[in-house]
Motif scaffolding. Structure first.
Motif, PDB file in Angstrom:
ATOM      1  N   ILE A  28       0.869  -1.183   0.000  1.00 37.44           N
ATOM      2  CA  ILE A  28       0.000   0.000   0.000  1.00 37.44           C
ATOM      3  C   ILE A  28       0.903   1.230   0.000  1.00 37.44           C
ATOM      4  CG2 ILE A  28      -1.817   1.263   1.211  1.00 37.44           C
ATOM      5  CD1 ILE A  28      -2.526  -1.401   2.614  1.00 37.44           C
ATOM      6  N   THR A  29       0.706   2.118  -0.964  1.00 36.07           N
ATOM      7  CA  THR A  29       1.516   3.327  -1.087  1.00 36.07           C
ATOM      8  C   THR A  29       0.612   4.551  -1.009  1.00 36.07           C
ATOM      9  OG1 THR A  29       3.124   2.196  -2.501  1.00 36.07           O
ATOM     10  CG2 THR A  29       3.129   4.606  -2.535  1.00 36.07           C
ATOM     11  N   ARG A  30       0.991   5.497  -0.159  1.00 35.01           N
ATOM     12  CA  ARG A  30       0.204   6.718  -0.044  1.00 35.01           C
ATOM     13  C   ARG A  30       0.658   7.747  -1.069  1.00 35.01           C
ATOM     14  NH1 ARG A  30      -1.164  10.296   5.426  1.00 35.01           N
ATOM     15  NH2 ARG A  30      -2.327  11.954   4.325  1.00 35.01           N
ATOM     16  N   ASP A  31      -0.314   8.369  -1.715  1.00 35.17           N
ATOM     17  CA  ASP A  31      -0.072   9.434  -2.683  1.00 35.17           C
ATOM     18  C   ASP A  31      -1.024  10.571  -2.368  1.00 35.17           C
ATOM     19  OD1 ASP A  31       0.542  11.037  -4.806  1.00 35.17           O
ATOM     20  OD2 ASP A  31      -0.311   9.734  -6.355  1.00 35.17           O
ATOM     21  N   GLY A  32      -0.576  11.495  -1.523  1.00 40.55           N
ATOM     22  CA  GLY A  32      -1.459  12.569  -1.083  1.00 40.55           C
ATOM     23  C   GLY A  32      -2.539  12.012  -0.174  1.00 40.55           C
ATOM     24  N   ASN A  33      -3.807  12.234  -0.542  1.00 42.54           N
ATOM     25  CA  ASN A  33      -4.934  11.699   0.215  1.00 42.54           C
ATOM     26  C   ASN A  33      -5.464  10.403  -0.381  1.00 42.54           C
ATOM     27  OD1 ASN A  33      -5.005  13.775   2.167  1.00 42.54           O
ATOM     28  ND2 ASN A  33      -6.075  15.122   0.720  1.00 42.54           N
ATOM     29  N   LEU A  34      -4.699   9.815  -1.301  1.00 41.26           N
ATOM     30  CA  LEU A  34      -5.099   8.575  -1.960  1.00 41.26           C
ATOM     31  C   LEU A  34      -4.060   7.498  -1.696  1.00 41.26           C
ATOM     32  CD1 LEU A  34      -6.113  10.111  -5.424  1.00 41.26           C
ATOM     33  CD2 LEU A  34      -7.595   9.691  -3.448  1.00 41.26           C
ATOM     34  N   VAL A  35      -4.391   6.248  -2.068  1.00 44.29           N
ATOM     35  CA  VAL A  35      -3.428   5.156  -1.955  1.00 44.29           C
ATOM     36  C   VAL A  35      -3.465   4.308  -3.227  1.00 44.29           C
ATOM     37  CG1 VAL A  35      -3.492   4.970   0.568  1.00 44.29           C
ATOM     38  CG2 VAL A  35      -5.083   3.620  -0.816  1.00 44.29           C
ATOM     39  N   ASP A  36      -2.329   3.668  -3.517  1.00 38.08           N
ATOM     40  CA  ASP A  36      -2.216   2.658  -4.574  1.00 38.08           C
ATOM     41  C   ASP A  36      -1.984   1.323  -3.885  1.00 38.08           C
ATOM     42  OD1 ASP A  36      -2.325   4.761  -6.413  1.00 38.08           O
ATOM     43  OD2 ASP A  36      -0.137   4.969  -6.426  1.00 38.08           O
ATOM     44  N   VAL A  37      -2.731   0.304  -4.315  1.00 35.90           N
ATOM     45  CA  VAL A  37      -2.673  -1.014  -3.680  1.00 35.90           C
ATOM     46  C   VAL A  37      -2.297  -2.061  -4.721  1.00 35.90           C
ATOM     47  CG1 VAL A  37      -3.918  -2.706  -2.271  1.00 35.90           C
ATOM     48  CG2 VAL A  37      -4.518  -0.273  -2.116  1.00 35.90           C
TER      49      VAL A  37
END
Length: 247
Positions: free
Chosen positions: A162-171
């Motif tokens: 799980i990677t955080r990108d601002g207020n979103l995440v990539d899973v």
């Protein structure tokens, strides 16, 4: 170049700092819990064996590992990697689930937030949630992925990040290995709005349709990759340390 005792003394803080930085990125599974599934044994923080090899003795098992709470900063990644061996029965991949969770203050296996993989699907747990962490109840499907060949008894590598990108995440979730055939699956979702940026559990399900006599999870590692700003500060501190050593 000749290495002197003085040089070793001067460079020692560099190696100490670098080693500390690397080790700080590895998270230890402090304990295992098995809400359902007997018998089981735990050899170390990084391994667990469920079932004794008798018919279906690892069926309908849920188990999870506990680690110190991690709050994802912007640009930061948390990842789970492990080796999985399944033995016995007829295997169905939609009954093998694994993920990274936030217990959200719960002392049981219910009410968690986070993400898990099911077959070629990624699911997110809704907030609030009263179901067991591995249940599809109280979840939403984020997307589908690819799946090649049949899932069966054998040895597998599983990974979840799980990677955080601002207020979103990539899973991202992958499961690859050799069962009845060479199996591989990958599920990924980009730009999801999460219910949590905090994580403190990894969880697994061996569903009732798996027909597993024994499951071995080993070489379990949880790692974090610092956000870019933290890495930059670490490098700046390292450069400052080296300048002082030269004076």
């Amino acid at each position: 170049m000749k290495t002197t005792r003085s040089t070793l003394i001067q460079t020692a803080p560099f190696f100490f700092f670098f080693n500390t930085l690397i080790n700080a990125q590895t998270i230890i599974v402090s304990e295992w819990h098995v809400p359902s599934g007997n018998p089981y044994t735990t050899g170390s923080a990084g391994s667990i064996v469920v079932g004794d090899g008798s018919m279906d003795s690892a069926n309908s098992a849920t188990f999870y590992g506990v680690f110190d709470e991690i709050l994802l900063a912007d640009g930061m990644t948390i990842s789970l990697n492990a080796d999985l061996t399944l033995a016995g029965g007829s295997i169905h991949s939609n009954q093998m689930r694994f993920g990274v969770y936030d217990s959200d203050g719960s002392s049981t296996d219910t009410g968690w937030l986070g993400y898990f993989s099911q077959n070629n699907l990624l699911r997110e747990r809704n907030d609030p949630n009263t179901n067991s962490f591995a249940s599809t109840g109280g979840t939403q499907t984020l997307g589908t992925g690819s799946e090649q060949n049949s899932f069966g008894n054998g040895n597998y590598d599983l990974a979840f990040s799980i990677t955080r990108d601002g207020n979103l995440v990539d899973v991202l979730a992958t499961l690859t290995g050799v069962g009845s055939t060479t199996y591989s699956s990958m599920r990924t979702v980009s730009g999801d709005t999460p219910n949590t940026f905090t994580f403190d559990r990894i969880g697994f399900l061996l569903g009732s349709s798996l027909g597993v006599d024994q499951a071995t999870l080993s070489n379990v590692t949880i790692n974090t990759v610092p956000e870019p700003s933290a890495l930059a500060m670490s490098l700046l501190s390292l450069l400052t340390l080296l300048r002082r050593q030269r004076r």
